[in-house]
Write a protein that holds these residues in place. Structure first.
Motif, PDB file in Angstrom:
ATOM      1  N   LEU A  45      -9.218   2.848  -7.907  1.00  0.00           N
ATOM      2  CA  LEU A  45      -7.999   2.850  -8.708  1.00  0.00           C
ATOM      3  C   LEU A  45      -8.114   1.835  -9.835  1.00  0.00           C
ATOM      4  N   LEU A  46      -8.528   0.634  -9.497  1.00  0.00           N
ATOM      5  CA  LEU A  46      -8.624  -0.457 -10.462  1.00  0.00           C
ATOM      6  C   LEU A  46      -9.582  -0.117 -11.597  1.00  0.00           C
TER       7      LEU A  46
ATOM      8  N   LEU B  21      -5.630   8.616  -5.598  1.00  0.00           N
ATOM      9  CA  LEU B  21      -5.523   7.621  -4.528  1.00  0.00           C
ATOM     10  C   LEU B  21      -4.591   8.160  -3.457  1.00  0.00           C
TER      11      LEU B  21
ATOM     12  N   TYR C 215      -4.450  -5.481   2.668  1.00  0.00           N
ATOM     13  CA  TYR C 215      -4.241  -4.050   2.850  1.00  0.00           C
ATOM     14  C   TYR C 215      -4.382  -3.619   4.311  1.00  0.00           C
TER      15      TYR C 215
ATOM     16  N   ALA D  99      -8.772   1.044  -3.385  1.00  0.00           N
ATOM     17  CA  ALA D  99      -8.111   0.301  -4.454  1.00  0.00           C
ATOM     18  C   ALA D  99      -9.084  -0.052  -5.572  1.00  0.00           C
TER      19      ALA D  99
ATOM     20  N   ALA E 222      -8.393  -8.812  -0.310  1.00  0.00           N
ATOM     21  CA  ALA E 222      -7.783  -7.487  -0.329  1.00  0.00           C
ATOM     22  C   ALA E 222      -7.906  -6.785   1.020  1.00  0.00           C
TER      23      ALA E 222
ATOM     24  N   LEU F   6       2.438   1.192  -6.411  1.00  0.00           N
ATOM     25  CA  LEU F   6       1.241   0.984  -7.215  1.00  0.00           C
ATOM     26  C   LEU F   6       1.380   1.658  -8.575  1.00  0.00           C
TER      27      LEU F   6
ATOM     28  N   TRP G  53       0.848  -1.190   0.000  1.00  0.00           N
ATOM     29  CA  TRP G  53       0.000   0.000   0.000  1.00  0.00           C
ATOM     30  C   TRP G  53       0.892   1.253   0.000  1.00  0.00           C
TER      31      TRP G  53
ATOM     32  N   ARG H 204      -9.023   0.817   2.618  1.00  0.00           N
ATOM     33  CA  ARG H 204      -8.039   0.728   1.539  1.00  0.00           C
ATOM     34  C   ARG H 204      -8.547  -0.113   0.375  1.00  0.00           C
TER      35      ARG H 204
ATOM     36  N   ASP I 227      -6.186   7.079   3.154  1.00  0.00           N
ATOM     37  CA  ASP I 227      -6.582   5.738   2.735  1.00  0.00           C
ATOM     38  C   ASP I 227      -7.921   5.730   2.001  1.00  0.00           C
TER      39      ASP I 227
ATOM     40  N   LEU J 225      -7.227  -7.535  -8.274  1.00  0.00           N
ATOM     41  CA  LEU J 225      -6.654  -7.347  -6.942  1.00  0.00           C
ATOM     42  C   LEU J 225      -6.966  -8.522  -6.018  1.00  0.00           C
TER      43      LEU J 225
ATOM     44  N   THR K 196      -2.639   7.152  -0.215  1.00  0.00           N
ATOM     45  CA  THR K 196      -2.168   6.071   0.646  1.00  0.00           C
ATOM     46  C   THR K 196      -1.601   6.591   1.956  1.00  0.00           C
TER      47      THR K 196
END
Length: 549
Positions: A376-377, A510, A336, A373, A332, A302, A297, A369, A539, A324, A512
């Protein structure tokens, strides 16, 4: 191959694929095991997520030594799951909902109960039957070489010959119940041509191909130097393997452009650049971008994985296949959510520590998280594969009793590795029903009491749930056409813990880090945020779009 944008469009260019572990999805007949009837009954759930296709984990006849990845008959359906007639009904009903069906092809090995292997045992050394597998004489009482099984222990088992004497050894890169085929044998090539045609002729839309990188072994079966690590380059990623995929590509293309048939590979390689060879224009249509799945993370890590994958797309035109989670890795939320990592045990699997990390887990942190994610994906170009139960935010079930565990990874390592059962526990559908609505019988793996809080009916009633986030995000991805081919334009954030990129008129951010990130006003307004807010909190992730776009 020309860039994706200049070739005819295929469904996998931007598909959302729901990976379905049949055994754990839904049980329609009360025996505690998920089945195809349960899948048919719950198709509305998958369609409601906005999925375009379903990938079915193996549902062929199998003694279940590795829960379907040990296949006894490649031309049928396991009676626990239904019949060929049930399968045909699933394909028809899925197609009626606009859902394509992908099957899992397992060509590296079969079951030791496959008719070919039982015939090989009976026929003896030097026979044509044994030539379909990797049988060799040992070095005295020792195996032919020092190769190790991914699941623990040696990769060779010695057989007793028909006359009762100790005899040859056969290769199995996984369990002893999974003998490896010899893909240098033309009979094996012809057999799998027939397998592909059998299922394509029944209306299947493609295959996820298991262990693509393992079909061809070093011709001399040389010892692997342990100093080279646990990734044995004599058993994995051999150059001759690509001839097989060229053959299958041509076979699929022979059905004509109207069928749009997909071959997507499971290819684990130490260097992501090694994927390039599998994505040449006459080989696989896609290979999973596992590089992103195994990253920590951290924004820079990433971003690096995304850059490597999108660079391959630019070269080959093959759209990325992002994921993921799947049936082999910890969920996940758990990965994470690790706050105090623990050392991983020694393993013959070079990727085990990355796929199934250990440590103390903060499930609430992991859930935040995992939701971030997801955004993001879904903002990336290409197709995405979503593993069942991730849409509920399920954590890994880590405390299964040893006597309940069934994964051969657990048993072959003497319990040093807990294995993959924790991400395969049957899904919770209804909080107050027996087996949480999975079925009326006792589930094949025990469900923890806390599953009630993640049941589909509970999350349906909570607008802030992970289930609703998945639905909103997939719908927005399609409306904004985020999966379409096109560049990922990286933006400056001024923070090492924040990554941001532009796709058309949308910006994905994103965070983190542990503090809020203030996005520039020029990026527009929040159209979707993983935590439902209008800021990019710690997050979390958000999509921005200029008003009026």
């Amino acid at each position: 191959m020309p860039p994706t944008s200049s070739r005819p469009r295929s469904f996998w260019d931007d598909a959302v694929v729901y990976q379905l572990y049949v055994r754990s999805f839904a049980d329609s007949d009360g025996d505690g095991v998920g089945d195809l009837g349960g899948v048919i009954r719950r198709l509305g759930h998958i369609a409601g997520l906005g999925a375009d296709a379903i990938w079915l984990n193996p549902c062929y006849p199998s003694p279940q030594a590795d829960h379907g990845y040990d296949i006894a008959d490649y031309h049928g359906v396991n009676p626990d799951y239904g019949s060929l007639e049930t399968f045909d009904r699933l394909v028809a009903e899925a197609h009626a909902r606009g859902l394509r069906i992908l099957m899992d092809l397992v060509p590296n090995h079969c079951s030791d109960q496959h008719p070919w292997f039982t015939a090989a045992l009976a026929a003896g050394p030097g026979s044509p039957e044994r030539a379909r597998f990797v049988f060799r004489d040992g070095r005295g009482d020792e195996p032919p070489n020092n190769w190790q099984s991914v699941f623990g222990g040696p990769a060779w088992t010695r057989v007793t010959e028909p006359d009762g004497t100790p005899g040859q050894w056969y290769l199995h890169l996984f369990t002893r119940e999974q003998p490896d085929f010899d893909w240098r044998n033309p009979e094996v090539l012809a057999y799998f041509d027939d397998v592909l045609r059998f299922w394509f002729d029944r209306g299947v839309d493609g295959f996820r191909i298991d262990v693509c990188h393992g079909l061809i072994k070093d011709a001399a079966l040389r010892d692997w130097d342990p100093a080279g690590g646990s990734y044995n380059a004599y058993s994995w990623n051999r150059p001759e393997v690509h001839e097989i995929f060229r053959r299958w590509h041509a076979l699929a293309a022979g059905y004509g452009p109207d069928r749009d048939l997909l071959l997507v590979g499971e290819v684990w390689v130490p260097d992501p650049a090694d994927l390039d060879a599998y994505l040449r224009p006459d080989e696989l249509h896609q290979a999973f971008s596992f590089d992103l799945l195994v990253q920590p993370w951290e924004a820079a890590a990433l971003r690096g994985a995304i850059e490597r994958a999108t660079a391959r797309t630019q070269v080959h035109g093959a759209p990325a296949a992002w994921t993921l989670a799947n049936h082999d890795v910890h969920r996940a939320v758990t990965r994470y959510g690790i706050v105090r990592p623990e050392p991983a045990p020694e393993s013959n699997d070079a990727f085990a520590a990355l796929m199934r990390p250990r440590g103390e887990v903060d499930a609430e942190l992991g859930g935040r998280r995992a939701g971030a994610a997801l955004l993001l994906l879904l903002a990336l170009p290409g197709s995405v594969f979503l593993y069942q139960g991730e849409e509920l935010g399920l954590p890994e079930v880590q405390d299964l009793p040893d006597e309940a565990r069934q994964d051969p990874v657990f048993h072959r390592t003497g319990g040093l590795e807990k294995g993959r059962d924790g991400c395969r526990v049957p899904l919770p559908w209804t909080a107050d029903a027996p087996a949480f609505g999975f079925g009326t019988g006792k589930p094949w793996l025990p469900q923890p009491e806390w599953f009630a809080g993640y049941a589909v009916d509970v999350e349906e009633r909570d607008a802030s749930s992970m289930l609703h986030l998945y639905r909103r995000a997939v719908r927005a991805r399609k409306e904004l056409r985020l999966g379409r081919p096109g560049p990922v334009e990286w933006l400056t954030t001024g923070a090492d813990t924040v990554l941001a990129f532009r796709r058309g008129d949308l910006v994905c951010v994103l965070n983190t880090g542990s503090t809020r990130f203030a996005a520039p006003g020029s990026w527009g307004e929040v159209v979707l945020a993983s935590d439902g807010s209008d800021v990019v909190a710690a997050d979390s992730a958000a999509w921005f779009r200029t008003t009026g776009s």
